[in-house]
Enzyme design. Structure first.
Site, PDB file in Angstrom:
ATOM      1  CD  GLU A 196      -2.949   3.213  -2.648  1.00  0.00           C
ATOM      2  OE1 GLU A 196      -2.905   4.250  -3.330  1.00  0.00           O
ATOM      3  OE2 GLU A 196      -1.969   2.747  -2.035  1.00  0.00           O
TER       4      GLU A 196
ATOM      5  CD  GLU B 276       2.022   4.758  -1.363  1.00  0.00           C
ATOM      6  OE1 GLU B 276       1.279   3.780  -1.129  1.00  0.00           O
ATOM      7  OE2 GLU B 276       2.009   5.380  -2.432  1.00  0.00           O
TER       8      GLU B 276
END
Length: 260
Positions: free
Chosen positions: A241, A143
């Site tokens: 998210e 990520e």
């Protein structure tokens, strides 16, 4: 729609116990993301019937130091076993371990560059993780993070860094977790980034800027992002998210509408 929608059980319905958050997201027809698995009752989560999109793929360690690499690989194996309990296909990684506040355990100073040789060591470590993922039918995802607001000092944080590492390894056991919230803060030019990165993307995560709230609350034109993903033929997961700007159900409705 050519892609599935997921949402973070860590950031939504926080008034509920985790297992009830997962159950509620499943009832609303979202796949579910979790972070650290070691404090959760994984059999209870599996019993909800939810489809899990991703989870954290390590407990500690880093990509470049001798002890950190050994610990990362050790806890990645434990994470693989945990992923099998809830059948999570993707296990998320970062440029270094993060503490409970999201700060890097091995930060760089503001004026410090990645040390010579560290990029090569990081690539070698990721190649070993990719092989581990392939052996077990799972995918590790690296990520990108932003260092200006949420994760100052994190090495290998920018999407350019994660794309360079993942594309160099070029394995089906390692893909990008391309977080567009972090990329907007750190780099911008999101549609061009999607076009370049898509061959190595395993999952896309979203939130708006500023505030890290749901799409429609800030400056990112997520309907345009959705249209581009369809044009590019993306068939993976888009995960919310984000913190809800109000109640969680409204945030999820706005997220779904942005990608309808």
């Amino acid at each position: 729609m050519t892609f599935a929608l997921a949402a973070s059980a860590e950031m939504l319905f926080r008034e509920l116990p985790v297992v009830d958050r997962v159950r509620r997201l499943h009832e609303l027809d979202f796949q579910v993301e979790i972070w650290g698995w070691s404090t959760k009752d994984l059999p209870a989560l599996a019993a909800t019937g939810a489809t899990f999109s991703s989870m954290t793929g390590y407990l500690s360690g880093d990509l470049t130091t001798t002890d950190g690499i050994a610990e990362l690989l050790r806890t990645a194996e434990l994470s693989i076993a945990a992923a099998e309990v809830i059948d999570s296909p993707r296990l998320n990684l970062h440029g270094t371990g993060l503490d409970p506040d999201g700060l890097p355990v091995r930060p760089l100073r503001p004026d410090e560059e990645v040390a010579p040789g560290d990029r090569e060591r990081a690539q070698e470590t990721l190649a070993r993780l990719a092989l581990l993922g392939e052996r077990h039918g799972r995918v590790f995802t690296l990520e990108n993070l932003n260092t200006a607001v949420d994760h100052p000092g994190t090495p290998f944080a920018r999407a350019e860094d994660t794309l360079a590492l993942v594309s160099a390894v070029d394995s089906p056991g390692l893909r990008l977790n391309l977080d567009l919230y972090h990329a907007q803060i750190g780099e911008g030019n999101l549609i061009e980034l999607l076009r370049r990165a898509l061959p190595w993307v395993g999952e896309i995560q979203v939130a708006d800027v500023p505030g890290r709230f749901e799409p429609g609350t800030g400056e990112i034109r997520y309907p345009a992002i959705a249209a581009e993903l369809r044009t590019l033929g993306y068939e993976g997961v888009v995960g919310l998210e984000a913190w809800p700007s109000g109640d969680s159900e409204t945030a999820l409705e706005r997220f779904r509408a942005s990608f309808a």
